[in-house]
Design a protein around this motif. Structure first.
Motif, PDB file in Angstrom:
ATOM      1  N   GLY A  70      -9.789  27.777   3.195  1.00 26.68           N
ATOM      2  CA  GLY A  70      -9.723  27.698   1.746  1.00 26.68           C
ATOM      3  C   GLY A  70      -8.516  28.417   1.172  1.00 26.68           C
ATOM      4  N   ARG A  71      -7.609  28.809   2.028  1.00 24.78           N
ATOM      5  CA  ARG A  71      -6.429  29.563   1.603  1.00 24.78           C
ATOM      6  C   ARG A  71      -5.242  28.635   1.395  1.00 24.78           C
ATOM      7  NH1 ARG A  71      -5.786  33.723   6.232  1.00 24.78           N
ATOM      8  NH2 ARG A  71      -3.705  33.739   5.344  1.00 24.78           N
ATOM      9  N   ALA A  72      -4.399  29.004   0.444  1.00 27.23           N
ATOM     10  CA  ALA A  72      -3.202  28.216   0.170  1.00 27.23           C
ATOM     11  C   ALA A  72      -2.065  28.553   1.131  1.00 27.23           C
ATOM     12  CB  ALA A  72      -2.748  28.427  -1.269  1.00 27.23           C
ATOM     13  N   ASP A  73      -2.009  29.804   1.566  1.00 25.34           N
ATOM     14  CA  ASP A  73      -0.936  30.204   2.488  1.00 25.34           C
ATOM     15  C   ASP A  73      -1.328  29.854   3.918  1.00 25.34           C
ATOM     16  OD1 ASP A  73      -2.977  32.175   2.241  1.00 25.34           O
ATOM     17  OD2 ASP A  73      -1.707  33.603   3.305  1.00 25.34           O
ATOM     18  N   LEU A  74      -0.367  29.392   4.667  1.00 32.13           N
ATOM     19  CA  LEU A  74      -0.609  28.915   6.024  1.00 32.13           C
ATOM     20  C   LEU A  74      -0.454  30.060   7.024  1.00 32.13           C
ATOM     21  CD1 LEU A  74      -1.284  26.206   7.293  1.00 32.13           C
ATOM     22  CD2 LEU A  74       1.151  25.737   7.469  1.00 32.13           C
ATOM     23  N   LEU A  87      -1.480  20.075  -2.071  1.00 26.55           N
ATOM     24  CA  LEU A  87      -1.766  20.999  -3.162  1.00 26.55           C
ATOM     25  C   LEU A  87      -1.166  20.488  -4.471  1.00 26.55           C
ATOM     26  CD1 LEU A  87      -3.070  23.681  -3.911  1.00 26.55           C
ATOM     27  CD2 LEU A  87      -0.947  24.813  -3.269  1.00 26.55           C
ATOM     28  N   GLU A  88       0.052  19.996  -4.395  1.00 28.35           N
ATOM     29  CA  GLU A  88       0.718  19.452  -5.583  1.00 28.35           C
ATOM     30  C   GLU A  88      -0.045  18.250  -6.142  1.00 28.35           C
ATOM     31  OE1 GLU A  88       4.854  17.187  -6.213  1.00 28.35           O
ATOM     32  OE2 GLU A  88       5.058  19.185  -5.327  1.00 28.35           O
ATOM     33  N   ARG A  89      -0.510  17.373  -5.256  1.00 32.07           N
ATOM     34  CA  ARG A  89      -1.292  16.209  -5.701  1.00 32.07           C
ATOM     35  C   ARG A  89      -2.599  16.638  -6.354  1.00 32.07           C
ATOM     36  NH1 ARG A  89      -0.564  13.839  -0.300  1.00 32.07           N
ATOM     37  NH2 ARG A  89       1.511  12.946  -0.344  1.00 32.07           N
ATOM     38  N   ALA A 109      -5.900  17.348 -11.211  1.00 31.15           N
ATOM     39  CA  ALA A 109      -6.678  18.227 -12.093  1.00 31.15           C
ATOM     40  C   ALA A 109      -6.076  18.261 -13.493  1.00 31.15           C
ATOM     41  CB  ALA A 109      -6.739  19.635 -11.509  1.00 31.15           C
ATOM     42  N   ARG A 110      -4.760  18.326 -13.577  1.00 29.03           N
ATOM     43  CA  ARG A 110      -4.078  18.344 -14.873  1.00 29.03           C
ATOM     44  C   ARG A 110      -4.337  17.044 -15.628  1.00 29.03           C
ATOM     45  NH1 ARG A 110       0.386  19.873 -13.001  1.00 29.03           N
ATOM     46  NH2 ARG A 110       1.334  17.830 -12.684  1.00 29.03           N
ATOM     47  N   LEU A 111      -4.255  15.907 -14.938  1.00 26.80           N
ATOM     48  CA  LEU A 111      -4.509  14.618 -15.578  1.00 26.80           C
ATOM     49  C   LEU A 111      -5.955  14.508 -16.048  1.00 26.80           C
ATOM     50  CD1 LEU A 111      -2.494  12.228 -13.240  1.00 26.80           C
ATOM     51  CD2 LEU A 111      -1.925  12.889 -15.585  1.00 26.80           C
ATOM     52  N   LYS A 151       4.664  21.565   4.862  1.00 26.67           N
ATOM     53  CA  LYS A 151       5.127  20.549   3.917  1.00 26.67           C
ATOM     54  C   LYS A 151       3.961  19.661   3.478  1.00 26.67           C
ATOM     55  CE  LYS A 151       8.545  16.883   3.385  1.00 26.67           C
ATOM     56  NZ  LYS A 151       9.639  16.157   4.034  1.00 26.67           N
ATOM     57  N   MET A 152       3.126  19.245   4.417  1.00 24.65           N
ATOM     58  CA  MET A 152       1.961  18.418   4.097  1.00 24.65           C
ATOM     59  C   MET A 152       0.994  19.186   3.208  1.00 24.65           C
ATOM     60  SD  MET A 152       0.214  15.568   4.416  1.00 24.65           S
ATOM     61  CE  MET A 152       1.097  14.730   5.705  1.00 24.65           C
TER      62      MET A 152
END
Length: 86
Positions: free
Chosen positions: A20-24, A62-64, A69-71, A56-57
């Protein structure tokens, strides 16, 4: 033999589900690289290159998710204003 892209997508997804972490975590990726069959199926690939591909993936995923969520927030905000609630 699985494609490299299959391994990259799988590693990114499994890492997110397990941690559940963002950092790899480099150690997690190294274990996946060795134990997940990447090293066997793609012997010319090194763990540093695999880490970069998974990073990169993960960043793209995360960006998607952030964009979705923003939309959704914007959509909810606009529908609330139309119905006189906003």
């Amino acid at each position: 033999m699985r494609t490299l892209n299959d391994y990259v997508e799988s590693a990114a997804l499994e890492y997110w589900q397990e941690t559940g972490r963002a950092d790899l975590d480099p150690l997690w990726i190294a274990e996946y690289f060795q134990d997940g069959g990447v090293m066997d199926d793609h012997p010319r690939l090194n763990v540093v290159a695999f880490f970069a591909l998974v990073e990169k993936m993960r960043a793209q995923n995360l960006e998607r998710a952030e964009k979705r969520a923003r939309l959704e927030r914007e959509k909810a905000s606009h529908s609330g204003k139309r119905s006189g609630q906003g």
